[in-house]
Design a protein around this motif. Structure first.
Motif, PDB file in Angstrom:
ATOM      1  N   LYS A 101       5.160  40.381  -4.698  1.00  0.00           N
ATOM      2  CA  LYS A 101       3.828  39.787  -4.807  1.00  0.00           C
ATOM      3  C   LYS A 101       3.237  39.505  -3.423  1.00  0.00           C
ATOM      4  O   LYS A 101       2.041  39.730  -3.189  1.00  0.00           O
ATOM      5  N   VAL A 155      -3.630  38.635  -5.300  1.00  0.00           N
ATOM      6  CA  VAL A 155      -2.410  38.283  -6.021  1.00  0.00           C
ATOM      7  C   VAL A 155      -2.440  36.807  -6.381  1.00  0.00           C
ATOM      8  O   VAL A 155      -2.672  35.956  -5.515  1.00  0.00           O
ATOM      9  N   VAL A 170       0.098  33.313  -4.712  1.00  0.00           N
ATOM     10  CA  VAL A 170       0.775  33.668  -3.469  1.00  0.00           C
ATOM     11  C   VAL A 170       0.124  32.858  -2.360  1.00  0.00           C
ATOM     12  O   VAL A 170      -1.089  32.929  -2.156  1.00  0.00           O
ATOM     13  N   LEU A 211       6.199  45.917 -11.368  1.00  0.00           N
ATOM     14  CA  LEU A 211       6.024  44.570 -11.911  1.00  0.00           C
ATOM     15  C   LEU A 211       5.504  44.586 -13.339  1.00  0.00           C
ATOM     16  O   LEU A 211       5.322  43.529 -13.953  1.00  0.00           O
TER      17      LEU A 211
END
Length: 624
Positions: A458, A327, A330, A622
């Motif tokens: 996320k 991701v 993050v 998302l």
């Protein structure tokens, strides 16, 4: 990586970024980040004095020769002498090996390890009469001895297991030769370890305008870079340098295979696999079924790889993409303090005593936390010093994976601590087969705890992705290694010579099968052929499969710990305290999981697919 341990509490005096970007000189690190080996011996001189004492003391074992089966009292006395001497010799070796590992360039401690190797060999020759003599015991005579001398109950499992292996024990002369042969049997592994950790000419990588030595620790760091060019460059440089020494590294591995074959033949085993598994009375079917089951479920692995490709947004997934963050943007970086806090909270389902001892581990310098120049790469837990406490070696780089590794090694630490506390030294060791259960269960608890704290999509994706990466690394990757081991051992058993070039081809073909290279799922580039020479576990002879079997066992047990009754948790803690009082498969049955069935594997595959489904749903939510 077996194996017991403990930790130390750390207050971060320098930033994680500094720890990650620079290899420190050991003297520059605060003591609180370094293990305290004076708990073993106050000084090197104290170590030497104890070694000299034991070298004299061990000669006394000759007094029991020819007398072991004369009376139960004499047998008990001899077994106690042997167990206590072995305990002290192992403590000596723990000190020397950990001193060496903290800076492998220091030849003094490498020499001390060699001295201990010679000491063990000498003692092995002195006690070579014991097992052949014990093997003359008839079952009824052993039962009579056990009834007459209650102290022998401690050694009942050892004695009955020894008699089970009668066909694989030789005469006194044969046992003496085998004991002396240990002086050379580990040469291949020792040469590999010294070369790879202390003398290997690692290449340099340029990152952000700085030139950094791409050693094993930094390779682990940069292969996980968010920058794809850096990842690719790290693989090219690291594997390229390994390839330059293909012939040498091929020779050392081939030497190790021949050593394993020698012992299998000398012990009258049908194969090196049978010889390796027989110590724990584990059927070879367990090994073969693991390989078969994983190969039958490569679709689930490929589903994960396709998910990774989707999340990374790449047109084509490559092998060098497999350690990158799933991701973007993050922050899964954690200071040591943050990791400790998360780990301790995640362990609460195991009870107050488990957590309290874990705190001691963090607070009392049982851990060598950070990388330093010359330090052994990777991580391990060493709980072999029975009268002291376990130790942990780490190379902490401040990522989620390092926090996961820390709790993994703490699992070994607690396993060792509990079994050392509850069992006589004769039964305090435990089989490698069960060794990874506690460590991987700790990781499961950490993942579960982190997911309960995090609601952000996320970040949840990152944590769930970490679980899948654990499945990739522990179930699929280790089984791939296990299959590779089986292939190369079988070829040597058939009398085939193997070179570094042969290892390259076999490893590359197998890796491409696992990762779906020919299906276009993940491209395994040519340089991956050299990865086998980076894996020290191939010198441990059929060790790695146990990571995978333990992973499936811990998946089943973690469900009981998190959602079961107090009795389920008690059974698990009793399992950690059982040492070697039963065969490993029996111990797991007592804990609540049957490794003779397909159930643990099926539960694991089901959980992996469930996690993938949740991640796919988040991605859809998302809009990705």
């Amino acid at each position: 990586m077996l194996n017991k341990t403990k930790l130390m509490t750390a207050m971060l005096l320098f930033s994680s970024s500094m720890a990650m970007s620079q290899m420190k000189v050991r003297d520059e690190l605060p003591d609180k980040y370094k293990w305290n080996l004076t708990d073993l011996y106050a000084t090197d001189e104290a170590w030497k004095q104890e070694k000299d004492r034991l070298q004299t003391e061990m000669q006394k074992v000759a007094q029991y020769k020819g007398k072991l089966t004369q009376s139960p009292a004499t047998l008990l006395e001899a077994l106690e002498f042997n167990a206590n001497l072995g305990k002290e010799m192992t403590r000596l070796y723990s000190y020397a090996s950990m001193k060496s590992d903290q800076d492998t360039r220091v030849t003094k401690y490498a020499g001390m390890k060699q001295e201990l190797g010679q000491l063990f060999s000498q003692y092995g020759a002195l006690v070579s009469y014991m097992e052949p003599e014990l093997l003359t015991l008839k079952d009824e005579q052993l039962n009579s001895f056990l009834n007459q001398e209650k102290g022998l109950a401690t050694y009942k499992f050892y004695l009955t297991d020894l008699l089970r292996k009668r066909a694989h024990k030789g005469s006194e002369d044969v046992e003496k030769v085998l004991a002396y042969s240990s002086l050379m049997s580990g040469n291949a592994a020792n040469i590999y370890s010294t070369f790879s950790n202390a003398e290997f000419p690692y290449g340099d990588i340029e990152v952000d305008g700085k030139t950094v030595k791409l050693n094993a620790s930094n390779f682990s760091l940069y292969r996980a870079s968010e920058n794809r060019d850096i990842r690719k460059k790290a693989f090219d440089i690291y594997f390229g340098k390994l390839n330059e020494f293909q012939r040498t590294l091929g020779s050392t591995l081939y030497g190790n295979l021949n050593s394993a074959l020698f012992y299998a033949k000398a012990r009258n085993y049908n194969s090196t696999l049978e010889a390796a598994l027989d110590a724990g009375n584990i059927p070879t079917d367990v090994y073969h079924n693991l390989v078969k089951n994983v190969n039958s479920n490569l679709e689930t692995f490929h589903r994960y790889l396709n998910l990774r490709k989707r999340m990374m947004g790449v047109d084509q997934l490559h092998y060098y993409d497999l350690y990158a963050p799933l991701v973007d943007k993050v922050d899964l970086s954690y200071t040591v303090e943050e990791s400790i806090d998360n780990i301790l909270k995640s362990l609460k389902p195991l009870g107050k005593e488990y957590v309290d001892v874990s705190k001691k581990a963090f607070n009392e310098r049982w851990i060598d936390m950070y990388p330093n120049e010359g330090k052994r790469s990777g991580a391990y837990s060493n709980g072999s010093a029975y009268d002291v406490h376990p130790y942990i070696l780490m190379n902490y780089n401040g990522k989620y994976n390092d926090m996961s590794t820390l709790t993994h090694e703490l699992g070994h630490t607690m396993h060792s601590y509990l079994t050392n506390k509850k069992q006589h030294v004769a039964n305090a060791d435990y089989s490698i087969f069960v060794a990874e259960v506690a460590s991987t269960l700790n990781e499961e608890l950490l993942n579960d705890y982190m997911l309960k704290q995090i609601k952000d999509d996320k970040t949840r994706l990152a944590i769930l992705g970490n679980y899948l990466e654990g499945a990739k690394g522990t179930l699929y990757r280790q089984t791939q290694f296990a299959e590779f081991e089986l292939m190369i051992h079988d070829k040597v058993a058939k009398g085939e010579a193997l070179t570094g070039e042969d290892f390259d081809k076999m490893y590359l073909d197998l890796t491409r099968k696992y990762y779906g290279h020919d299906k276009g799922i993940c491209i395994v580039d040519e340089n991956v052929k050299s990865e086998w020479s980076y894996i020290p576990h191939f010198y441990y002879n059929f060790y790695v499969y146990q990571y995978a079997t333990s992973y499936t066992a811990s998946a089943a047990l973690s469900e009981k710990v998190l959602n079961g009754s107090d009795n389920d948790r008690k059974k698990y803690l009793d399992f950690l305290s059982s040492g070697s009082t039963k065969y490993p498969v029996e111990l797991l049955v007592d804990a609540g999981v049957d490794m003779n069935s397909k159930e643990p594997f099926d539960l694991t595959i089901s959980k992996i697919n469930k996690v993938i489904t949740e991640m796919e749903a988040i991605l859809t939510r998302l809009g990705k």
